[in-house]
Design a protein around this motif. Structure first.
Motif, PDB file in Angstrom:
ATOM      1  N   UNK A   1       0.818  -1.211   0.000  1.00  0.00           N
ATOM      2  CA  UNK A   1       0.000   0.000   0.000  1.00  0.00           C
ATOM      3  C   UNK A   1       0.853   1.263   0.000  1.00  0.00           C
ATOM      4  N   UNK A   2       2.136   1.152   0.378  1.00  0.00           N
ATOM      5  CA  UNK A   2       3.028   2.314   0.294  1.00  0.00           C
ATOM      6  C   UNK A   2       3.253   2.736  -1.156  1.00  0.00           C
ATOM      7  N   UNK A   3       2.949   1.852  -2.100  1.00  0.00           N
ATOM      8  CA  UNK A   3       3.126   2.190  -3.515  1.00  0.00           C
ATOM      9  C   UNK A   3       1.851   2.730  -4.147  1.00  0.00           C
ATOM     10  N   UNK A   4       0.797   2.886  -3.356  1.00  0.00           N
ATOM     11  CA  UNK A   4      -0.449   3.450  -3.877  1.00  0.00           C
ATOM     12  C   UNK A   4      -0.280   4.973  -3.995  1.00  0.00           C
ATOM     13  N   UNK A   5      -0.718   5.513  -5.121  1.00  0.00           N
ATOM     14  CA  UNK A   5      -0.545   6.958  -5.357  1.00  0.00           C
ATOM     15  C   UNK A   5      -1.897   7.681  -5.308  1.00  0.00           C
ATOM     16  N   UNK A   6      -1.847   9.002  -5.305  1.00  0.00           N
ATOM     17  CA  UNK A   6      -3.066   9.814  -5.348  1.00  0.00           C
ATOM     18  C   UNK A   6      -3.866   9.449  -6.601  1.00  0.00           C
ATOM     19  N   UNK A   7      -3.181   9.301  -7.706  1.00  0.00           N
ATOM     20  CA  UNK A   7      -3.824   8.929  -8.980  1.00  0.00           C
ATOM     21  C   UNK A   7      -4.604   7.610  -8.825  1.00  0.00           C
ATOM     22  N   UNK A   8      -3.996   6.629  -8.146  1.00  0.00           N
ATOM     23  CA  UNK A   8      -4.647   5.318  -7.950  1.00  0.00           C
ATOM     24  C   UNK A   8      -5.970   5.453  -7.186  1.00  0.00           C
ATOM     25  N   UNK A   9      -6.069   6.460  -6.318  1.00  0.00           N
ATOM     26  CA  UNK A   9      -7.225   6.530  -5.408  1.00  0.00           C
ATOM     27  C   UNK A   9      -8.338   7.464  -5.886  1.00  0.00           C
ATOM     28  N   UNK A  10      -8.108   8.129  -7.011  1.00  0.00           N
ATOM     29  CA  UNK A  10      -9.029   9.189  -7.455  1.00  0.00           C
ATOM     30  C   UNK A  10     -10.476   8.748  -7.636  1.00  0.00           C
ATOM     31  N   UNK A  11     -10.670   7.483  -8.036  1.00  0.00           N
ATOM     32  CA  UNK A  11     -12.042   7.065  -8.367  1.00  0.00           C
ATOM     33  C   UNK A  11     -12.780   6.377  -7.219  1.00  0.00           C
ATOM     34  N   UNK A  12     -12.188   6.335  -6.041  1.00  0.00           N
ATOM     35  CA  UNK A  12     -12.848   5.628  -4.931  1.00  0.00           C
ATOM     36  C   UNK A  12     -13.641   6.590  -4.049  1.00  0.00           C
ATOM     37  N   UNK A  13     -14.774   6.091  -3.546  1.00  0.00           N
ATOM     38  CA  UNK A  13     -15.574   6.869  -2.599  1.00  0.00           C
ATOM     39  C   UNK A  13     -15.041   6.683  -1.185  1.00  0.00           C
TER      40      UNK A  13
ATOM     41  N   UNK B   1      -0.038   7.054   5.891  1.00  0.00           N
ATOM     42  CA  UNK B   1       0.277   7.348   4.480  1.00  0.00           C
ATOM     43  C   UNK B   1      -0.973   7.177   3.608  1.00  0.00           C
ATOM     44  N   UNK B   2      -1.688   6.087   3.833  1.00  0.00           N
ATOM     45  CA  UNK B   2      -2.847   5.800   2.980  1.00  0.00           C
ATOM     46  C   UNK B   2      -3.967   6.827   3.194  1.00  0.00           C
ATOM     47  N   UNK B   3      -4.174   7.236   4.438  1.00  0.00           N
ATOM     48  CA  UNK B   3      -5.215   8.238   4.718  1.00  0.00           C
ATOM     49  C   UNK B   3      -4.834   9.585   4.097  1.00  0.00           C
ATOM     50  N   UNK B   4      -3.578   9.956   4.234  1.00  0.00           N
ATOM     51  CA  UNK B   4      -3.092  11.206   3.650  1.00  0.00           C
ATOM     52  C   UNK B   4      -3.304  11.194   2.130  1.00  0.00           C
ATOM     53  N   UNK B   5      -2.958  10.082   1.508  1.00  0.00           N
ATOM     54  CA  UNK B   5      -3.070   9.963   0.050  1.00  0.00           C
ATOM     55  C   UNK B   5      -4.543   9.959  -0.372  1.00  0.00           C
ATOM     56  N   UNK B   6      -5.372   9.262   0.407  1.00  0.00           N
ATOM     57  CA  UNK B   6      -6.810   9.207   0.091  1.00  0.00           C
ATOM     58  C   UNK B   6      -7.423  10.608   0.170  1.00  0.00           C
ATOM     59  N   UNK B   7      -7.046  11.355   1.187  1.00  0.00           N
ATOM     60  CA  UNK B   7      -7.609  12.705   1.349  1.00  0.00           C
ATOM     61  C   UNK B   7      -7.191  13.582   0.169  1.00  0.00           C
ATOM     62  N   UNK B   8      -5.929  13.481  -0.219  1.00  0.00           N
ATOM     63  CA  UNK B   8      -5.442  14.271  -1.364  1.00  0.00           C
ATOM     64  C   UNK B   8      -6.182  13.910  -2.645  1.00  0.00           C
ATOM     65  N   UNK B   9      -6.591  12.628  -2.740  1.00  0.00           N
ATOM     66  CA  UNK B   9      -7.272  12.155  -3.956  1.00  0.00           C
ATOM     67  C   UNK B   9      -8.761  12.513  -3.958  1.00  0.00           C
ATOM     68  N   UNK B  10      -9.259  13.094  -2.870  1.00  0.00           N
ATOM     69  CA  UNK B  10     -10.672  13.479  -2.828  1.00  0.00           C
ATOM     70  C   UNK B  10     -11.605  12.364  -2.378  1.00  0.00           C
ATOM     71  N   UNK B  11     -11.059  11.293  -1.800  1.00  0.00           N
ATOM     72  CA  UNK B  11     -11.882  10.205  -1.237  1.00  0.00           C
ATOM     73  C   UNK B  11     -12.722  10.800  -0.101  1.00  0.00           C
TER      74      UNK B  11
END
Ligand SMILES: NC(=O)c1ccc[n+]([C@@H]2O[C@H](COP(=O)([O-])OP(=O)(O)OC[C@H]3O[C@@H](n4cnc5c(N)ncnc54)[C@H](O)[C@@H]3O)[C@@H](O)[C@H]2O)c1
Length: 333
Positions: A50-62, A93-103
């Motif tokens: 999950x450390x390799x998950x990016x903002x781009x990866x998370x953009x489409x998730x609710x 890390x995952x929460x930070x990235x999810x928030x940036x992605x607009x989840x």
């Protein structure tokens, strides 16, 4: 609704995901597959850390759910440094990235082990937390990091779960009721390390409904919630497992009572989860044992190392490089 579940191939995720699919959700999993893959075919798989998950990866998730990390004390004590990376830094890390992605919502698998050693009082979420051991400390660090990110646009819910037991397609036999069930079956014996210690027990079926209540909760809700099916002393858990197995299987089962010290002792109030999430547990220890008996042909190889997290983890540790805990095990179904 599109959900991404980190660590979704584990014990909880493998039981939860079929129910989420049944409710019409689209579910993808990011996982290292340490314990293999027992997920339904319709689950989307991202086979990576999950450390390799990016903002781009998370953009489409609710919503993003964190069910990953090192999930018990023996793993955490075997490798405290990996424990703090995977249990504290990874959810942050995952929460930070999810928030940036607009989840819109992040759900964190916390644990009642954050309460540490308490004496004869029922703890709600406002009570002090005081774990002195790697697993409990790291679960608390993860919780604090993700809760800090909550705001009106980003709901964060942490479930402080009791010890889960019951059947999952990705089975674990290293959790209190499941362990007693196994030794009762194999050795006609239940070992009770300390009969007076309190533990909140969470039946897998109730864990599933807690997650469903959270995913479907009003978007304005954020917060920390204790979730358990009930509070029991370990001595009582042993008596209940024994009674149910003797009644259903007809064999006499012996108890071996020890008086070992334990660093976890707590009972929790679930009133907040009842009042805010409409979480109402329906199961108890005897019900968990009944479910294990009904499903036991699905995990009849009781000595399978995959059912014991520490055994798999020790093997993974041998091949470790940097923070990556080795190659995924058996991603094929
Ligand atoms: N099982 C319980 O009784 C219990 C109780 C309270 C809290 N929890 C918490 O709930 C969560 C789920 O527990 P479980 O019993 O299903 O765990 P599990 O050990 O069965 O599964 C964990 C999964 O996470 C994956 N994983 C770990 N680190 C990863 C990473 N960095 N990237 C991608 N995948 C990774 C593993 O491959 C595994 O599939 C854990 O966070 C645990 O701490 C569990």
């Amino acid at each position: 609704m599109r959900l991404l579940i980190a660590g979704g191939a584990g014990y909880v995720g493998s039981a939860l995901i079929p129910r989420l699919l049944e409710r019409g959700y689209s579910v993808d999993v990011v996982d290292l597959f340490w314990f293999g893959n027992k997920l339904p075919e319709e689950t989307g798989l991202l086979n990576k850390d999950l450390f390799d998950v990016t903002v781009e990866d998370l953009k489409d998730y609710d919503q993003v759910l964190f069910l990953a990390g090192l999930s018990n004390d023996p793993m955490a004590e075997f490798s405290p440094n990996k424990n703090f990376v995977y249990n504290a830094a990874a959810p942050a890390y995952l929460a930070y990235t999810a928030k940036k992605a607009g989840v819109r919502r992040y759900v964190y698998a916390s644990s009642c082990s954050v309460y540490g050693y308490t004496v004869n009082e029922l703890y709600d979420e406002t009570r002090p937390v005081a774990s002195a051991y790697p697993y409990g400390i790291s679960k608390l660090q993860g919780e604090q990091a993700v809760m800090n990110l909550a705001d009106e646009q980003f709901s964060v819910i942490a479930l402080r779960k009791g010890t889960i037991s019951g059947y999952s397609p990705r089975m674990r036999l290293d959790l209190i009721v499941n362990t007693m069930f196994r030794t009762a079956l194999q050795d006609r014996l239940i070992r009770i390390n300390n009969p007076s210690i309190w533990r909140p027990i969470l039946a897998m079926e109730d864990a599933i409904s807690a997650y469903i209540r959270v995913i479907e909760a009003h978007e304005s809700i954020s917060g920390i919630f204790n979730v358990a099916s009930g509070n029991y002393t370990v001595g009582e858990v042993g008596d209940l497992v024994k009674a149910e197995m003797e009644q259903q299987l007809g064999n006499k089962i012996n108890l071996e009572i020890r008086h070992q010290q334990d660093f976890r002792n707590y009972k929790v109030s679930i009133d907040k989860a009842k009042n805010v999430l409409s979480f109402h547990p329906q199961h108890d220890v005897r019900g968990i044992v009944g479910q294990l008996i009904a499903q036991m042909s699905r995990f009849s190889d009781l000595n399978n190392p995959a059912y014991y997290n520490i055994q798999v983890f020790r093997e993974l540790e041998k091949g470790i490089s940097s923070h990556s805990l080795g190659k995924p095990a058996g991603v094929g179904r």
